[in-house]
Design an enzyme around this catalytic site. Structure first.
Site, PDB file in Angstrom:
ATOM      1  N   ASN A 183     -19.232   2.638  -9.418  1.00  0.00           N
ATOM      2  CA  ASN A 183     -18.858   1.222  -9.408  1.00  0.00           C
ATOM      3  C   ASN A 183     -19.566   0.382  -8.354  1.00  0.00           C
ATOM      4  OD1 ASN A 183     -16.921   1.655 -11.526  1.00  0.00           O
ATOM      5  ND2 ASN A 183     -15.681   2.708  -9.991  1.00  0.00           N
TER       6      ASN A 183
ATOM      7  N   LYS B   8     -21.100  14.379  -2.113  1.00  0.00           N
ATOM      8  CA  LYS B   8     -20.256  14.292  -3.328  1.00  0.00           C
ATOM      9  C   LYS B   8     -21.098  13.822  -4.499  1.00  0.00           C
ATOM     10  CE  LYS B   8     -15.830  12.612  -5.049  1.00  0.00           C
ATOM     11  NZ  LYS B   8     -14.531  12.052  -4.677  1.00  0.00           N
TER      12      LYS B   8
ATOM     13  N   ASN C  97     -17.314  13.538  -8.754  1.00  0.00           N
ATOM     14  CA  ASN C  97     -16.729  12.196  -8.795  1.00  0.00           C
ATOM     15  C   ASN C  97     -16.294  11.880 -10.241  1.00  0.00           C
ATOM     16  OD1 ASN C  97     -16.165   9.456  -7.967  1.00  0.00           O
ATOM     17  ND2 ASN C  97     -17.654   9.764  -6.331  1.00  0.00           N
TER      18      ASN C  97
HETATM   19  C1  LIG Z   1      -8.492   4.936  -8.577  1.00  0.00           C
HETATM   20  C2  LIG Z   1      -9.533   5.889  -8.038  1.00  0.00           C
HETATM   21  C3  LIG Z   1     -10.253   5.562  -6.894  1.00  0.00           C
HETATM   22  C4  LIG Z   1     -11.222   6.437  -6.406  1.00  0.00           C
HETATM   23  N1  LIG Z   1     -11.917   6.093  -5.269  1.00  0.00           N
HETATM   24  C5  LIG Z   1     -12.832   6.966  -4.784  1.00  0.00           C
HETATM   25  C6  LIG Z   1     -13.542   6.658  -3.593  1.00  0.00           C
HETATM   26  O1  LIG Z   1     -13.337   5.628  -2.959  1.00  0.00           O
HETATM   27  N2  LIG Z   1     -14.476   7.548  -3.153  1.00  0.00           N
HETATM   28  C7  LIG Z   1     -14.732   8.734  -3.815  1.00  0.00           C
HETATM   29  O2  LIG Z   1     -15.570   9.510  -3.362  1.00  0.00           O
HETATM   30  N3  LIG Z   1     -14.051   9.055  -4.934  1.00  0.00           N
HETATM   31  C8  LIG Z   1     -13.116   8.213  -5.425  1.00  0.00           C
HETATM   32  N4  LIG Z   1     -12.437   8.548  -6.555  1.00  0.00           N
HETATM   33  C9  LIG Z   1     -12.737   9.827  -7.233  1.00  0.00           C
HETATM   34  C10 LIG Z   1     -11.749  10.915  -6.843  1.00  0.00           C
HETATM   35  O3  LIG Z   1     -11.854  11.222  -5.475  1.00  0.00           O
HETATM   36  C11 LIG Z   1     -12.029  12.196  -7.667  1.00  0.00           C
HETATM   37  O4  LIG Z   1     -13.257  12.749  -7.256  1.00  0.00           O
HETATM   38  C12 LIG Z   1     -12.074  11.958  -9.158  1.00  0.00           C
HETATM   39  O5  LIG Z   1     -11.081  11.043  -9.558  1.00  0.00           O
HETATM   40  C13 LIG Z   1     -11.892  13.242  -9.963  1.00  0.00           C
HETATM   41  O6  LIG Z   1     -10.689  13.891  -9.637  1.00  0.00           O
HETATM   42  P1  LIG Z   1      -9.326  13.713 -10.506  1.00  0.00           P
HETATM   43  O7  LIG Z   1      -9.663  14.016 -11.946  1.00  0.00           O
HETATM   44  O8  LIG Z   1      -8.368  14.690  -9.885  1.00  0.00           O
HETATM   45  O9  LIG Z   1      -8.890  12.322 -10.323  1.00  0.00           O
HETATM   46  C14 LIG Z   1     -11.468   7.678  -7.070  1.00  0.00           C
HETATM   47  C15 LIG Z   1     -10.719   8.004  -8.207  1.00  0.00           C
HETATM   48  C16 LIG Z   1      -9.759   7.142  -8.704  1.00  0.00           C
HETATM   49  C17 LIG Z   1      -8.977   7.532  -9.940  1.00  0.00           C
END
Ligand SMILES: Cc1cc2nc3c(=O)[nH]c(=O)nc-3n(C[C@H](O)[C@H](O)[C@H](O)COP(=O)(O)O)c2cc1C
Length: 339
Positions: free
Chosen positions: A190, A224, A253
């Protein structure tokens, strides 16, 4: 799937899900921030302490291998609450050099039937200066958690890609003293251009600049990565990470590949949760096969089985985000009990 639903899923989640996703997020973080400041509540939470499953990695002692993924506590306001809920480590951020509001709202979308989220937040955060002050205040008043804290840093939106290294360095210099490890986030979808930092020359440039700054108190550096890399791109990234002594890879990510959800659910942004599970696991397996760099797995962990899958694929640690939104803190116990 046959599993019992806890208090969170029966009572708390319906309440939170009656609000729009970002309001629910702010409410939860606000509550956890207050919990973090109350010794009484923290002590009460500790009576639910989870069984210890200790692990040593990167020279750090983790009470268990389940971490909080970046993005939930971007500003590092609730550190002790996460530890009291049972997390074995906490990753705050993404922090950028400059404070920034992120993209226009709405920018987080729930896909409940898919146990997924799509977000296009765009690194809304207080910026490295304020966050460093906040962390210093917490450390000086002994309000610091007893588990490792990682700090995830990224590029400010206004900074041109050619100046990305300086932008990362700014945050790195301010924040490293508070971090047990630093994550270089080069994979959020993003911030325009950010993922280009995964190109080998650009990544090498960033890693060399960070390495030249380590000083007397070097911190393990994580990178990452995106789940949308081709096999060839992954191979090149791993070679650059090995050459530059990266301590660990966080895979993955969120994904821009929305082919696993129906087109009417599409929103611009990164998809996380159950639909990301297989893709993230495949990447973890690939990294473990090709490299000796330890992997922290993130992506689609929502029960004990999906967590075990990541460890079996070769992950040393895992991180939760979307699963926590759908399952609540009970997810931690469920995973740890089956480890
Ligand atoms: C709402 C939201 C905000 C996120 N913000 C970040 C972020 O600021 N930095 C980052 O490295 N990953 C961010 N992520 C990614 C998460 O850390 C994670 O790597 C990703 O969602 C996959 O894991 P999950 O399926 O358990 O959510 C974000 C994910 C979500 C859903």
């Amino acid at each position: 799937m046959n599993r019992s639903r806890g208090t969170y899923e029966r009572f708390v989640r319906p309440l939170l899900f009656s609000l729009d996703a970002e309001t629910a997020h702010h409410l939860t973080i606000g509550l956890l921030r207050r919990v973090s400041q109350s010794d009484l509540v923290l002590r009460a939470l500790k009576s639910f302490q989870l069984p210890s499953k200790p692990k040593t990695l990167f020279g750090l002692n983790f009470p268990n291998p389940i971490g909080l993924a970046a993005g939930l506590d971007k500003n590092g306001v609730a550190l002790r609450a996460w530890a009291a809920l049972g997390f074995g480590f906490i990753e705050i951020g993404t922090v950028t050099a400059k404070a920034q509001p992120g993209n226009p709202k709405p920018r987080i979308f729930r896909l409940p039937r898919q146990q997924a989220l799509i977000n296009r937040l765009g690194f809304n955060n207080d910026g490295a200066d304020i966050i460093a002050q906040r962390l210093r205040a917490q450390r000086e008043s002994q309000r610091w958690p007893a588990v490792p804290v990682g700090i995830n840093i990224g590029k400010s939106r206004v900074t041109p890609l050619e100046q990305a290294t300086d932008d990362y360095l700014y945050s790195f210099r301010l924040l490293r003293e508070f971090a047990d490890y630093i994550t270089l986030n080069i994979s959020s979808p993003n911030t325009p251009g950010l993922r280009e930092l995964q190109e080998p020359q650009k990544l090498a440039h960033l890693l060399r600049a960070i390495a030249s700054e380590v000083g007397t108190d070097p911190k393990p550096i994580m990178v990452k990565i995106s789940p949308d890399l081709s096999a060839a791109e992954l191979k090149e990234i791993l070679a650059v990470c090995e050459e530059n002594r990266v301590a660990g890879i966080i895979a993955t990510n969120t994904t821009l590949d929305h082919s696993s959800i129906s087109p009417d659910l599409h929103q611009e942004g990164g998809l996380s949760g159950a639909p990301l599970r297989e893709k993230a696991t495949a990447l973890v397996r690939e990294i473990a096969a090709q490299s000796t760099i330890p992997v922290i797995a993130s992506g689609g962990i929502y029960d004990a089985e999906s967590a075990r899958e990541k460890f079996e694929a070769g992950a040393q640690l895992v991180q939760l985000y979307t699963g926590l939104v759908y399952r609540g803190p009970r997810l931690l116990r469920e995973i740890i009990d089956k480890l």
